[in-house]
Design a protein around this motif. Structure first.
Motif, PDB file in Angstrom:
ATOM      1  N   ARG B  28      34.996  31.194  40.135  1.00  0.00           N
ATOM      2  CA  ARG B  28      35.977  32.008  40.862  1.00  0.00           C
ATOM      3  C   ARG B  28      36.507  33.179  40.045  1.00  0.00           C
ATOM      4  O   ARG B  28      37.289  33.970  40.565  1.00  0.00           O
ATOM      5  N   HIS B  29      36.103  33.294  38.792  1.00  0.00           N
ATOM      6  CA  HIS B  29      36.432  34.512  38.059  1.00  0.00           C
ATOM      7  C   HIS B  29      35.523  35.631  38.549  1.00  0.00           C
ATOM      8  O   HIS B  29      34.309  35.453  38.677  1.00  0.00           O
ATOM      9  N   ASP B  30      36.115  36.805  38.809  1.00  0.00           N
ATOM     10  CA  ASP B  30      35.344  37.880  39.421  1.00  0.00           C
ATOM     11  C   ASP B  30      34.983  38.999  38.449  1.00  0.00           C
ATOM     12  O   ASP B  30      34.286  39.932  38.830  1.00  0.00           O
ATOM     13  N   THR B  31      35.451  38.917  37.230  1.00  0.00           N
ATOM     14  CA  THR B  31      35.227  39.992  36.275  1.00  0.00           C
ATOM     15  C   THR B  31      34.609  39.436  34.998  1.00  0.00           C
ATOM     16  O   THR B  31      35.050  38.408  34.485  1.00  0.00           O
ATOM     17  N   TYR B  50      33.020  44.045  37.820  1.00  0.00           N
ATOM     18  CA  TYR B  50      33.974  43.457  38.747  1.00  0.00           C
ATOM     19  C   TYR B  50      33.292  43.353  40.100  1.00  0.00           C
ATOM     20  O   TYR B  50      32.795  44.358  40.624  1.00  0.00           O
ATOM     21  N   GLU B  51      33.239  42.170  40.629  1.00  0.00           N
ATOM     22  CA  GLU B  51      32.596  41.948  41.922  1.00  0.00           C
ATOM     23  C   GLU B  51      31.192  42.569  41.962  1.00  0.00           C
ATOM     24  O   GLU B  51      30.830  43.281  42.912  1.00  0.00           O
ATOM     25  N   LYS B  52      30.439  42.319  40.886  1.00  0.00           N
ATOM     26  CA  LYS B  52      29.030  42.707  40.789  1.00  0.00           C
ATOM     27  C   LYS B  52      28.785  44.202  40.619  1.00  0.00           C
ATOM     28  O   LYS B  52      27.647  44.657  40.611  1.00  0.00           O
ATOM     29  N   GLN B  68      25.540  42.163  36.922  1.00  0.00           N
ATOM     30  CA  GLN B  68      26.162  40.935  37.392  1.00  0.00           C
ATOM     31  C   GLN B  68      25.499  40.570  38.710  1.00  0.00           C
ATOM     32  O   GLN B  68      25.356  41.423  39.597  1.00  0.00           O
ATOM     33  N   TYR B  72      27.693  35.714  40.281  1.00  0.00           N
ATOM     34  CA  TYR B  72      28.648  36.214  39.294  1.00  0.00           C
ATOM     35  C   TYR B  72      28.202  36.042  37.843  1.00  0.00           C
ATOM     36  O   TYR B  72      28.910  36.507  36.951  1.00  0.00           O
ATOM     37  N   SER B  93      35.453  36.224  30.781  1.00  0.00           N
ATOM     38  CA  SER B  93      35.691  36.398  32.210  1.00  0.00           C
ATOM     39  C   SER B  93      37.175  36.265  32.490  1.00  0.00           C
ATOM     40  O   SER B  93      37.923  35.669  31.710  1.00  0.00           O
ATOM     41  N   LEU B  95      40.137  36.437  36.102  1.00  0.00           N
ATOM     42  CA  LEU B  95      40.400  36.654  37.522  1.00  0.00           C
ATOM     43  C   LEU B  95      41.328  37.845  37.587  1.00  0.00           C
ATOM     44  O   LEU B  95      42.504  37.742  37.223  1.00  0.00           O
TER      45      LEU B  95
END
Lengths: 112, 115
Positions: B28-31, B50-52, B68, B72, B93, B95
């Protein structure tokens, strides 16, 4: 450009003493400040995270303070132990830019 | 609790070879961030996602690239390796709520040795 400095670069103290590590940063616009510990050749272990709205955080024998206006943070270690020997790094993500800028580190040696 | 997983832990390559380092962030970490740490130096930021999508770029050589993926995880690709690329490579990483930052978790790192 954010610059983070840690003083002293190296510190040796006898076991059992209390000690303070210092971290200063040039740009006070930060989201938070994080203290890490790194053993030789190993990864970074997060010790404490202080949000910009907080003044201090405590975890066990560790206490970190933050004074944003003066651009300073301290890490206080109580009753030091040989296992505390490591390099301690502080790091900040500038507001609006989330990559961490690391300090130069303090190499701590606790003498048994 | 799950941590940031990096592989491999150690890698030895010859000059001019290619290396791929992998990073699996906390769920659930996005970065994701990549750092390089030379001997006796503090970690230097290379690149983040961040978010791919690439979100920031630091002092990353043109010989390096990263991405990424949809799950993720991130990969750092290093080509035409040089002796000076020998270092510890960390992935971190977090959030990233854009208005607040919950701190960074680092992996154990990959030690790359170029011979």
């Amino acid at each position: 450009k954010q610059e983070v400095t840690q003083i002293p670069a190296a510190l040796s103290v006898p076991e059992g003493e209390n000690l303070v590590l210092n971290c200063s940063f040039t740009d006070s616009a930060i989201y938070n400040l994080q203290w890490f510990r790194q053993d030789p050749g190993k990864g970074l272990t997060s010790l404490l995270l202080i949000q910009s709205s907080q003044r201090e955080q405590t975890s066990g024998r560790l206490n970190a303070s933050l004074d944003k206006s003066s651009g300073r943070s301290t890490l206080y270690i109580a009753a030091s132990q040989p296992g505390d020997s490591a390099t301690y790094l502080c790091a900040v993500p500038p507001a609006g830019n989330e990559k961490l800028t690391f300090g130069t580190g303090t190499r701590l040696t606790i003498i048994p | 609790a799950a941590g940031v997983i990096q592989s491999p832990r150690h890698l030895i390559k010859e000059k001019r070879e290619t290396a791929t380092l992998k990073c699996y962030p906390i769920p659930r970490h996005d970065t994701v961030y990549w750092y390089q740490q030379g001997p006796g130096q503090d970690p230097q930021f290379l690149i983040s996602f961040y978010e791919k999508m690439q979100s920031d770029k630091g002092s990353i050589p043109d010989r390096f690239s990263a991405q990424q993926f949809s799950d993720y995880h991130s990969e750092l690709n290093m080509s035409s390796l040089e002796l000076g690329d020998s270092a510890l490579y960390f992935c971190a990483s977090n959030l990233g709520d854009r208005g607040r930052n919950y701190g960074y978790t680092f992996g154990s790192g990959t030690r790359l040795t170029v011979v």
